[in-house]
Design a protein around this motif. Structure first.
Motif, PDB file in Angstrom:
ATOM      1  N   VAL A  34      26.193  36.625  43.839  1.00  0.00           N
ATOM      2  CA  VAL A  34      26.817  37.311  43.633  1.00  0.00           C
ATOM      3  C   VAL A  34      25.661  38.230  45.122  1.00  0.00           C
ATOM      4  O   VAL A  34      24.824  38.105  44.840  1.00  0.00           O
ATOM      5  CB  VAL A  34      26.837  38.429  42.342  1.00  0.00           C
ATOM      6  CG1 VAL A  34      28.158  37.348  41.279  1.00  0.00           C
ATOM      7  CG2 VAL A  34      25.700  38.301  42.163  1.00  0.00           C
ATOM      8  N   ALA A  35      27.128  38.987  45.871  1.00  0.00           N
ATOM      9  CA  ALA A  35      26.495  40.034  47.221  1.00  0.00           C
ATOM     10  C   ALA A  35      26.789  40.773  46.328  1.00  0.00           C
ATOM     11  O   ALA A  35      27.472  41.297  46.539  1.00  0.00           O
ATOM     12  CB  ALA A  35      26.756  39.593  47.931  1.00  0.00           C
ATOM     13  N   ALA A  38      32.536  38.202  54.301  1.00  0.00           N
ATOM     14  CA  ALA A  38      31.209  38.056  54.941  1.00  0.00           C
ATOM     15  C   ALA A  38      30.388  37.951  54.070  1.00  0.00           C
ATOM     16  O   ALA A  38      29.554  37.102  53.446  1.00  0.00           O
ATOM     17  CB  ALA A  38      31.354  38.950  56.379  1.00  0.00           C
ATOM     18  N   MET A  39      30.121  38.913  53.050  1.00  0.00           N
ATOM     19  CA  MET A  39      28.830  39.382  52.602  1.00  0.00           C
ATOM     20  C   MET A  39      29.252  38.449  51.055  1.00  0.00           C
ATOM     21  O   MET A  39      27.900  37.369  50.677  1.00  0.00           O
ATOM     22  CB  MET A  39      28.946  40.424  51.833  1.00  0.00           C
ATOM     23  CG  MET A  39      27.710  42.002  52.028  1.00  0.00           C
ATOM     24  SD  MET A  39      28.746  43.506  51.025  1.00  0.00           S
ATOM     25  CE  MET A  39      27.690  42.920  49.856  1.00  0.00           C
ATOM     26  N   ALA A  40      30.122  37.713  50.665  1.00  0.00           N
ATOM     27  CA  ALA A  40      30.551  36.787  49.888  1.00  0.00           C
ATOM     28  C   ALA A  40      30.569  35.027  50.479  1.00  0.00           C
ATOM     29  O   ALA A  40      29.641  34.265  49.533  1.00  0.00           O
ATOM     30  CB  ALA A  40      32.182  37.305  49.855  1.00  0.00           C
ATOM     31  N   GLY A  98      31.137  32.471  45.658  1.00  0.00           N
ATOM     32  CA  GLY A  98      30.325  33.869  45.744  1.00  0.00           C
ATOM     33  C   GLY A  98      31.330  35.108  46.008  1.00  0.00           C
ATOM     34  O   GLY A  98      32.146  35.224  46.050  1.00  0.00           O
ATOM     35  N   LEU A  99      30.451  35.764  45.421  1.00  0.00           N
ATOM     36  CA  LEU A  99      31.721  37.258  44.485  1.00  0.00           C
ATOM     37  C   LEU A  99      30.609  38.352  45.208  1.00  0.00           C
ATOM     38  O   LEU A  99      29.937  38.202  44.689  1.00  0.00           O
ATOM     39  CB  LEU A  99      31.502  37.336  42.911  1.00  0.00           C
ATOM     40  CG  LEU A  99      31.748  38.430  42.479  1.00  0.00           C
ATOM     41  CD1 LEU A  99      33.994  38.782  42.860  1.00  0.00           C
ATOM     42  CD2 LEU A  99      32.029  38.360  40.901  1.00  0.00           C
ATOM     43  N   ASP A 112      37.279  40.379  36.718  1.00  0.00           N
ATOM     44  CA  ASP A 112      38.987  40.059  36.873  1.00  0.00           C
ATOM     45  C   ASP A 112      39.134  39.395  38.234  1.00  0.00           C
ATOM     46  O   ASP A 112      39.659  38.155  38.002  1.00  0.00           O
ATOM     47  CB  ASP A 112      39.421  41.051  36.806  1.00  0.00           C
ATOM     48  CG  ASP A 112      41.326  40.693  36.099  1.00  0.00           C
ATOM     49  OD1 ASP A 112      40.889  40.176  35.088  1.00  0.00           O
ATOM     50  OD2 ASP A 112      41.607  41.117  36.975  1.00  0.00           O
ATOM     51  N   LEU A 113      38.997  39.586  39.367  1.00  0.00           N
ATOM     52  CA  LEU A 113      38.835  38.629  40.628  1.00  0.00           C
ATOM     53  C   LEU A 113      38.173  37.675  40.868  1.00  0.00           C
ATOM     54  O   LEU A 113      39.477  36.412  40.720  1.00  0.00           O
ATOM     55  CB  LEU A 113      38.494  39.523  41.527  1.00  0.00           C
ATOM     56  CG  LEU A 113      38.793  39.169  43.350  1.00  0.00           C
ATOM     57  CD1 LEU A 113      40.232  38.468  43.657  1.00  0.00           C
ATOM     58  CD2 LEU A 113      38.125  39.683  44.030  1.00  0.00           C
ATOM     59  N   LEU A 114      37.497  37.363  40.539  1.00  0.00           N
ATOM     60  CA  LEU A 114      36.798  36.091  40.406  1.00  0.00           C
ATOM     61  C   LEU A 114      37.864  35.272  39.196  1.00  0.00           C
ATOM     62  O   LEU A 114      37.848  33.659  39.232  1.00  0.00           O
ATOM     63  CB  LEU A 114      35.428  36.131  39.710  1.00  0.00           C
ATOM     64  CG  LEU A 114      34.451  34.498  39.406  1.00  0.00           C
ATOM     65  CD1 LEU A 114      34.486  33.880  40.838  1.00  0.00           C
ATOM     66  CD2 LEU A 114      33.291  34.453  39.579  1.00  0.00           C
TER      67      LEU A 114
END
Length: 167
Positions: free
Chosen positions: A24-25, A83-85, A97-98, A152-154
């Motif tokens: 995670v970021a 970009a963070m993910a 990456g989340l 929930d998205l993941l």
């Protein structure tokens, strides 16, 4: 009929069952997503770690978010979340990456209102999934809702990709 397990437990189960991992970021949640994903038993099989990039400069320095993007759009933008993910996925070597960036309030940031949130998941094939919820409530409620939306998205990404990855 048994109740469906909480989303973090489902995410850990889906990832561990396929030998996949997540990192995670986090910005506005400052570790709350990582805490949620490490609550279920067995989380160590699926959770690699994370980066708390609360300061904008760390988004660039640690996660590789392009400086020109941050200068042009500020830290609260869908492309910054993407970009963070991708950055945390590459940095940690995880399968997914989340990332979460946004404004918890009570004051606006970079001209963005409290409750403006951008979430992204970066997958192993370079695909990125987004969610941009508009949240309301207190600072605490916005942060809590962001955690729920992110997990929930993941979960949705993982459920949609069942059977697509070989182990």
């Amino acid at each position: 009929m048994s109740a469906r397990p909480p989303a973090p437990a489902q995410v850990v189960s889906l990832l561990a069952g396929r030998g996949e991992t997540v990192s995670v970021a986090e910005s506005l949640t400052a570790g709350l997503i990582g805490a949620a994903l490490t609550t279920p038993p067995g989380a160590s099989a699926a959770f690699v770690g994370g980066v708390l990039s609360y300061a904008t400069e760390l988004k660039h320095r640690l996660l590789g978010v392009p400086a020109e993007l941050l200068e042009r759009e500020g830290a609260v933008h869908p492309d910054v979340a993407a970009a963070m993910a991708e950055g945390v996925r590459l940095l940690t070597g995880s399968t997914y990456g989340l990332a979460a960036t946004g404004v918890a309030g009570p004051d606006p940031q970079d001209g963005k209102a409290p409750g403006t949130v951008h979430l992204a998941v970066s997958g192993p094939d370079g695909r990125v999934w987004h969610r941009d919820p508009r949240l309301a409530g207190t600072r605490e409620r916005i942060r809590e809702s962001t955690v729920n939306e992110a997990v929930d998205l993941l979960r949705g990404v993982l459920e949609a990709n069942v059977g697509e990855h070989s182990g």
